[in-house]
Design an enzyme around this catalytic site. Structure first.
Site, mmCIF file in Angstrom:
data_model
loop_
_atom_site.group_PDB
_atom_site.id
_atom_site.type_symbol
_atom_site.label_atom_id
_atom_site.label_comp_id
_atom_site.label_asym_id
_atom_site.label_seq_id
_atom_site.Cartn_x
_atom_site.Cartn_y
_atom_site.Cartn_z
ATOM 1 N N CYS A 256 -6.085 -9.570 3.574
ATOM 2 C CA CYS A 256 -7.197 -8.597 3.573
ATOM 3 C C CYS A 256 -8.530 -9.315 3.736
ATOM 4 O O CYS A 256 -9.092 -9.335 4.823
ATOM 5 C CB CYS A 256 -7.182 -7.787 2.281
ATOM 6 N N ARG B 209 1.756 -14.626 2.002
ATOM 7 C CA ARG B 209 1.229 -14.525 3.368
ATOM 8 C C ARG B 209 -0.196 -15.079 3.441
ATOM 9 O O ARG B 209 -1.042 -14.731 2.629
ATOM 10 C CB ARG B 209 1.249 -13.067 3.835
ATOM 11 N N THR C 244 -6.302 -1.081 7.306
ATOM 12 C CA THR C 244 -7.666 -1.542 7.573
ATOM 13 C C THR C 244 -7.775 -1.861 9.064
ATOM 14 O O THR C 244 -6.988 -2.667 9.581
ATOM 15 C CB THR C 244 -7.959 -2.808 6.744
ATOM 16 N N ARG D 257 14.353 -3.552 3.132
ATOM 17 C CA ARG D 257 13.398 -2.975 2.175
ATOM 18 C C ARG D 257 13.862 -1.568 1.742
ATOM 19 O O ARG D 257 13.820 -1.246 0.558
ATOM 20 C CB ARG D 257 12.014 -2.903 2.850
ATOM 21 N N VAL E 73 0.819 -1.208 0.000
ATOM 22 C CA VAL E 73 0.000 0.000 0.000
ATOM 23 C C VAL E 73 0.860 1.269 0.000
ATOM 24 O O VAL E 73 0.671 2.180 -0.796
ATOM 25 C CB VAL E 73 -0.942 -0.012 1.238
ATOM 26 N N ASP F 104 10.354 3.184 6.913
ATOM 27 C CA ASP F 104 9.999 1.780 7.162
ATOM 28 C C ASP F 104 11.040 1.217 8.123
ATOM 29 O O ASP F 104 12.219 1.568 8.030
ATOM 30 C CB ASP F 104 10.007 0.988 5.838
ATOM 31 N N THR G 158 -2.051 -4.963 9.313
ATOM 32 C CA THR G 158 -3.038 -5.211 10.376
ATOM 33 C C THR G 158 -3.474 -6.679 10.290
ATOM 34 O O THR G 158 -4.550 -6.987 9.774
ATOM 35 C CB THR G 158 -4.262 -4.272 10.227
#
Ligand SMILES: NC(=O)c1ccc[n+]([C@@H]2O[C@H](COP(=O)([O-])OP(=O)(O)OC[C@H]3O[C@@H](n4cnc5c(N)ncnc54)[C@H](O)[C@@H]3O)[C@@H](O)[C@H]2O)c1
Length: 421
Positions: A257, A325, A117, A37, A13, A32, A82
């Site tokens: 998600c 994941r 979220t 990364r 995102v 981050d 999340t």
């Protein structure tokens, strides 16, 4: 003068969002905790494959794992994971921990916008107080909160971040005005002004819960159709001729998600002393599907599981992305292995290093090698060579087509048996 934006959490995102702001001419910073990364992004490599090297290099973005970078930001956008824990309870620790870090470096007058979220109340009742405590500033006076859920679909090169209407809410009218103006300047699809942060939080959670339920219904219909002895695909094709039939399809619901967010609603209801039923039912069905898929394959084999060699194609939770994941394909592999089958896996999007870490044996579409080929995540590379997948099955063996994407007649003409969900 344009605001300086800092994106916190540069994953699926955060990174495309940073790119969109940088492209629109904002000074864009990215923070981050994952140093690896940050190093990769600085070198122009995005392992999530959301941005290519050209896109990463065509704009100016400053990436850092040093939290001091946050001090320069007027607007801080939080794009943290999340997940749920082992008991399917929301795990807000990444959001909380990042809020602590941001609080320590918060500038007076800044707006902190959450894009993760979450369940309604998280931004104002959990994150706001953390920011206040760490910064010593007063929420609503010295700094302000906003919420704008992200609706991108990883791997989807058509519905990219700027092309999806953005739901935007601030803790007060003025903050909402500033955020609507900000997002309108990068989101070409426009913004939807939500009346409160809680409404925006709830809207996002129900979008994904609705999808979960619709797929769960299709999965239940698929299981029933199988018992009746009719093809789910035929049933759905007939039903879809009615103008108001919703064209959902059965399948495995993995990732972080659709299969996760409904649990955030369940938890919020629990906190308020309310029981949920419909949401839980959807989760139960979808969580059971990897076992059902494995059972379908096992029942179709004409050798005993202990003698079966099976190739599973596509380990990621959906097609054309490298994200493993919470992938239900992995669960299918484990169920087949537990039944005694020798399972080999293949996925052009998963590195050899990761496959090794997952202790998977790799395989490929070699002719007449497998008793069953189980086609799960339909990566474009597989669809470009359907014949190769079919030929990998021994004559008389099983081609399992989870999403009913391969022509049944072609498989049967090639002397293999066709099974689908
Ligand atoms: N992936 C999607 O397609 C998608 C779509 C819509 C919404 N969402 C939601 O957006 C949020 C982010 O998802 P994502 O897929 O981008 O996650 P992600 O795991 O790809 O990225 C999260 C990033 O946050 C970093 N991070 C973790 N803790 C941190 C901390 N304390 N400080 C700074 N950085 C930290 C991680 O290193 C990682 O790079 C989640 O709430 C998710 O549900 C995701």
């Amino acid at each position: 003068m344009k605001e300086t934006i800092c994106i916190v959490g540069l994953g699926y995102v955060g990174l495309p969002l940073a790119h969109a702001f940088a492209k629109a001419g904002y000074e864009t910073l990215g923070y981050d905790i994952a140093e690896k990364r940050i190093g990769e992004l600085r070198r122009g490599h995005d392992r999530t494959r959301e941005l290519n090297e050209k896109q990463l290099k065509e704009v100016t973005m400053t990436f850092s794992a040093d939290s001091e970078i946050l001090e320069r930001a007027d607007i801080i956008i939080m794009a943290l994971p999340t997940p749920v824990d082992a008991e399917n309870k929301p795990d807000l620790s990444p959001v909380e921990s990042a809020s602590k870090t941001v609080g320590k470096h918060l500038k007076k007058g800044a707006i902190v916008v959450y894009e993760s979220t979450v369940y309604p109340g998280t931004t104002e009742e959990i994150c706001g107080p953390i920011l206040e405590k760490e910064s010593g500033l007063v929420c609503g006076k010295d700094f302000f909160l906003g919420y704008s859920p992200e609706r991108i679909n990883p791997g989807d090169k058509e519905h990219t971040v700027t092309k999806i209407v953005k739901v935007v809410a601030g803790q007060d009218e003025k903050t909402t005005d500033v955020l609507c103006e900000l997002y309108s300047s990068v989101i070409t699809a426009g913004v939807h002004r939500a009346p409160s942060v809680k409404v925006a939080e709830m809207a996002k959670a129900i979008e994904n819960a609705q999808r979960d339920l619709n797929i769960a219904f299709m999965n239940e219909i698929a299981l029933l159709s199988n018992k009746i002895g009719i093809k789910t695909k035929d049933v759905l094709a007939a039903a879809a001729t009615k103008w108001n039939f919703l064209p959902f399809k059965p399948g495995l619901v993995g990732g972080h998600c659709i299969g996760v967010d409904p649990y955030y609603l369940v938890e919020k209801a629990r906190q308020l002393g309310m029981e949920t039923h419909v949401i839980d039912a959807g989760r139960q069905i979808n969580d059971r599907m990897s076992k059902e898929v494995a059972m379908q394959v096992l029942n179709a084999l004409d050798v005993s599981p202990a003698k079966a060699r099976i190739l599973v194609l596509g380990l990621t939770f959906k097609e054309n992305i490298p994200d493993t994941r919470n992938s239900k394909s992995m669960d299918v592999v484990h169920h087949l292995q537990s039944a005694g089958c020798a399972v080999e896996v293949n996925d052009p999007y998963v590195s050899d290093e990761e496959l090794k870490r997952m202790e998977m044996t790799t395989g490929a579409c070699e002719e007449n090698r497998y008793d069953a080929v189980v086609f799960l995540a339909p990566h474009r590379e597989y669809l470009a060579d359907v014949q190769g997948m079919i030929n990998a099955v021994k004559k008389g063996g099983v081609f399992y087509d989870l999403k009913s994407l391969v022509d049944r007649d072609t498989i049967e003409r090639a002397g293999r048996r066709y099974v689908a969900l």
